[in-house]
Scaffold this motif. Structure first.
Motif, short mmCIF file in Angstrom:
data_model
loop_
_atom_site.label_atom_id
_atom_site.label_comp_id
_atom_site.label_asym_id
_atom_site.label_seq_id
_atom_site.Cartn_x
_atom_site.Cartn_y
_atom_site.Cartn_z
N ILE A 119 -33.74 -58.01 90.81
CA ILE A 119 -33.04 -58.40 91.18
C ILE A 119 -32.99 -57.93 92.35
O ILE A 119 -33.55 -56.44 92.49
N THR A 120 -32.55 -58.55 93.42
CA THR A 120 -32.04 -57.61 94.76
C THR A 120 -30.93 -57.66 95.07
O THR A 120 -30.28 -57.72 95.27
N THR A 121 -30.79 -56.48 95.94
CA THR A 121 -29.41 -56.71 96.33
C THR A 121 -29.37 -56.14 97.38
O THR A 121 -30.23 -55.75 98.34
N ARG A 122 -27.87 -56.83 98.47
CA ARG A 122 -27.67 -56.35 99.88
C ARG A 122 -26.63 -56.36 100.23
O ARG A 122 -25.08 -56.92 100.10
N PHE A 123 -25.91 -54.98 100.50
CA PHE A 123 -24.85 -54.41 100.85
C PHE A 123 -24.23 -54.19 102.44
O PHE A 123 -25.19 -53.27 103.22
N THR A 124 -22.78 -54.85 102.69
CA THR A 124 -22.32 -53.69 104.47
C THR A 124 -20.83 -53.60 104.08
O THR A 124 -20.53 -53.56 103.02
N GLY A 125 -20.54 -53.23 105.41
CA GLY A 125 -19.50 -52.61 105.13
C GLY A 125 -18.92 -51.56 104.18
O GLY A 125 -19.57 -50.50 104.10
N VAL A 126 -17.93 -51.83 104.16
CA VAL A 126 -17.32 -51.10 102.26
C VAL A 126 -17.97 -51.23 101.42
O VAL A 126 -17.74 -50.20 100.86
N PHE A 127 -18.92 -51.47 101.10
CA PHE A 127 -20.03 -51.89 100.07
C PHE A 127 -21.36 -50.88 100.30
O PHE A 127 -21.63 -50.35 98.73
N GLU A 128 -21.34 -51.18 101.38
CA GLU A 128 -22.69 -50.03 101.31
C GLU A 128 -22.96 -48.78 101.31
O GLU A 128 -23.61 -48.60 100.13
N ASP A 129 -22.20 -47.62 101.39
CA ASP A 129 -21.92 -46.20 101.05
C ASP A 129 -21.19 -46.18 99.65
O ASP A 129 -20.63 -44.80 99.54
N ASN A 130 -20.38 -47.20 98.91
CA ASN A 130 -19.26 -47.07 98.19
C ASN A 130 -19.30 -47.16 97.09
O ASN A 130 -19.99 -48.45 96.29
N ALA A 131 -20.08 -46.22 96.25
CA ALA A 131 -19.93 -46.88 94.33
C ALA A 131 -19.29 -47.14 94.02
O ALA A 131 -19.24 -47.66 93.20
N GLY A 132 -17.58 -47.12 94.29
CA GLY A 132 -17.05 -47.76 93.44
C GLY A 132 -16.78 -49.21 93.27
O GLY A 132 -16.81 -49.93 93.00
N GLU A 133 -17.04 -49.52 94.95
CA GLU A 133 -17.34 -51.36 95.49
C GLU A 133 -18.39 -51.49 94.44
O GLU A 133 -18.01 -52.97 94.37
N GLN A 134 -19.33 -51.17 94.78
CA GLN A 134 -20.51 -51.26 94.17
C GLN A 134 -19.67 -51.36 92.86
O GLN A 134 -20.62 -52.85 91.87
N ALA A 135 -19.94 -50.70 91.61
CA ALA A 135 -19.09 -51.25 90.06
C ALA A 135 -18.35 -52.17 90.13
O ALA A 135 -18.86 -52.88 89.55
N LYS A 136 -17.33 -52.01 91.25
CA LYS A 136 -16.31 -53.21 91.31
C LYS A 136 -16.52 -55.02 91.09
O LYS A 136 -16.88 -55.46 90.56
N PHE A 137 -17.97 -54.41 92.14
CA PHE A 137 -18.57 -55.60 92.27
C PHE A 137 -18.77 -56.67 90.62
O PHE A 137 -19.16 -57.64 90.65
N MET A 138 -20.08 -55.44 90.54
CA MET A 138 -21.11 -55.59 89.43
C MET A 138 -20.47 -55.74 88.09
O MET A 138 -20.90 -56.70 87.44
N SER A 139 -19.19 -55.16 87.71
CA SER A 139 -17.92 -55.22 86.89
C SER A 139 -17.78 -56.58 86.83
O SER A 139 -17.93 -57.56 86.47
N LEU A 140 -17.49 -56.97 88.06
CA LEU A 140 -16.46 -58.77 87.92
C LEU A 140 -18.45 -59.81 87.45
O LEU A 140 -18.11 -60.83 87.50
N VAL A 141 -18.74 -59.52 88.27
CA VAL A 141 -20.06 -60.51 88.96
C VAL A 141 -20.27 -60.55 86.54
O VAL A 141 -21.16 -61.90 86.85
N ARG A 142 -20.62 -59.20 86.21
CA ARG A 142 -20.89 -59.34 84.73
C ARG A 142 -19.83 -59.98 84.02
O ARG A 142 -20.16 -60.17 82.74
N GLY A 143 -18.11 -60.05 83.90
CA GLY A 143 -17.61 -60.84 83.90
C GLY A 143 -17.07 -60.34 82.55
O GLY A 143 -16.31 -60.61 81.60
#
Length: 208
Positions: A184-208
Motif C-alpha cells: 500500500i502506498t499513499t500520497r496526501f496533499t492540502g487538507v489531507f496532509e496533516d489532518n488525521a481526521g481527514e485521512q481517517a475519513k478517506f480510509m473509512s470511505l475506501v474500505r466501505g
C-alpha cells in the motif's frame, strides 16, 4: 499482509519519449529472439516463430502510457456542481503496471479523493490518469507520486488523497515467492496532509 509505504518525495525526473531514440520494430523483434535463445529455447521452432511479433505488439499496448499525456484528460473541469464542496472519491480503479526492476507485472487498485476548489473533473478522467502512468515501467511509489502530482497540479484541489494497493509478481513469481502479500502506498496533499481526521475519513470511505 500489507506493507505500507508513504511517498512524500517528488517523482524522479525522467527523459521524455521525444528525447530517447526508439529502436525499430525489427530491432525489437530481434531482441525478443535473443532473449528466447538466452532462456534456452529455439526461436526458430514452430511455436515461437511469431512470438517476437506478438511480444512487440503486446508491448505497444502494455507501455502505451509513454505516448500519452495525462494532463490532456484533466484540462476540462465543470464548475456547475450546485455548490458542492465536500469530498469526491473514486475508489477501486483497477490497474496493472510493470516493475522497472524486473519488468514483471504488479496488479492492484487505486483510490483517489479530493476536495474541489473551483470545479470538478469528469470521474472517468481520474481513471485515465491512472491508466496512462501505470502503462509505463514503474515503481509503485513513483506511480503514486506521479498520479498525485498530475491531479494536484491541474485541479489545485483543497486536498488530495491517493492510495494504491497492489500485488507484485516480482515477489510472488521469483525471489522470496510470497503470494498474497500486498503493498500500500499513499500520497496526501492540502487538507489531507496533516489532518488525521481527514485521512481517517478517506480510509473509512475506501474500505466501505
Amino acid at each position: 499482509m500489507d506493507a505500507v509505504l508513504n511517498t512524500g518525495k517528488a517523482p524522479h525526473i525522467r527523459k521524455s519519449t521525444a528525447e530517447l531514440k526508439r529502436p525499430s520494430r525489427e530491432e525489437a523483434e530481434a531482441a525478443v529472439r535473443t532473449l528466447l535463445a538466452w532462456a534456452g529455447d529455439d526461436p526458430q521452432r514452430e511455436g515461437l516463430l511469431d512470438t517476437p511479433k506478438r511480444v512487440a505488439k503486446a508491448y505497444e499496448e502494455l507501455f502505451s502510457g509513454y505516448f500519452q499525456d495525462p494532463m490532456e484528460h484533466l484540462e476540462r473541469t465543470f464548475e456547475d456542481v450546485g455548490g458542492y464542496t465536500d469530498i469526491v472519491l473514486v475508489r477501486g480503479i483497477p490497474f496493472h503496471s510493470h516493475c522497472e526492476h524486473h519488468m514483471l507485472p504488479f496488479i492492484g487498485t487505486a483510490h483517489i479523493a479530493y476536495y474541489p476548489s473551483e470545479g470538478v473533473v469528469g470521474l472517468s478522467k481520474l481513471a485515465r490518469v491512472v491508466d496512462i502512468f501505470s502503462k509505463r515501467l514503474q515503481t509503485q511509489e513513483n506511480l503514486t507520486a506521479q498520479i498525485a502530482s498530475a491531479i494536484d497540479g491541474s485541479l489545485a484541489p483543497r486536498g488530495l488523497a491517493v492510495m494504491l494497493e497492489a500485488e507484485h509478481q516480482c515477489m510472488t513469481m521469483r525471489g522470496v515467492q510470497k503470494p498474497g502479500v500486498s503493498t500500500i502506498t499513499t500520497r496526501f496533499t492540502g487538507v489531507f496532509e496533516d489532518n488525521a481526521g481527514e485521512q481517517a475519513k478517506f480510509m473509512s470511505l475506501v474500505r466501505g
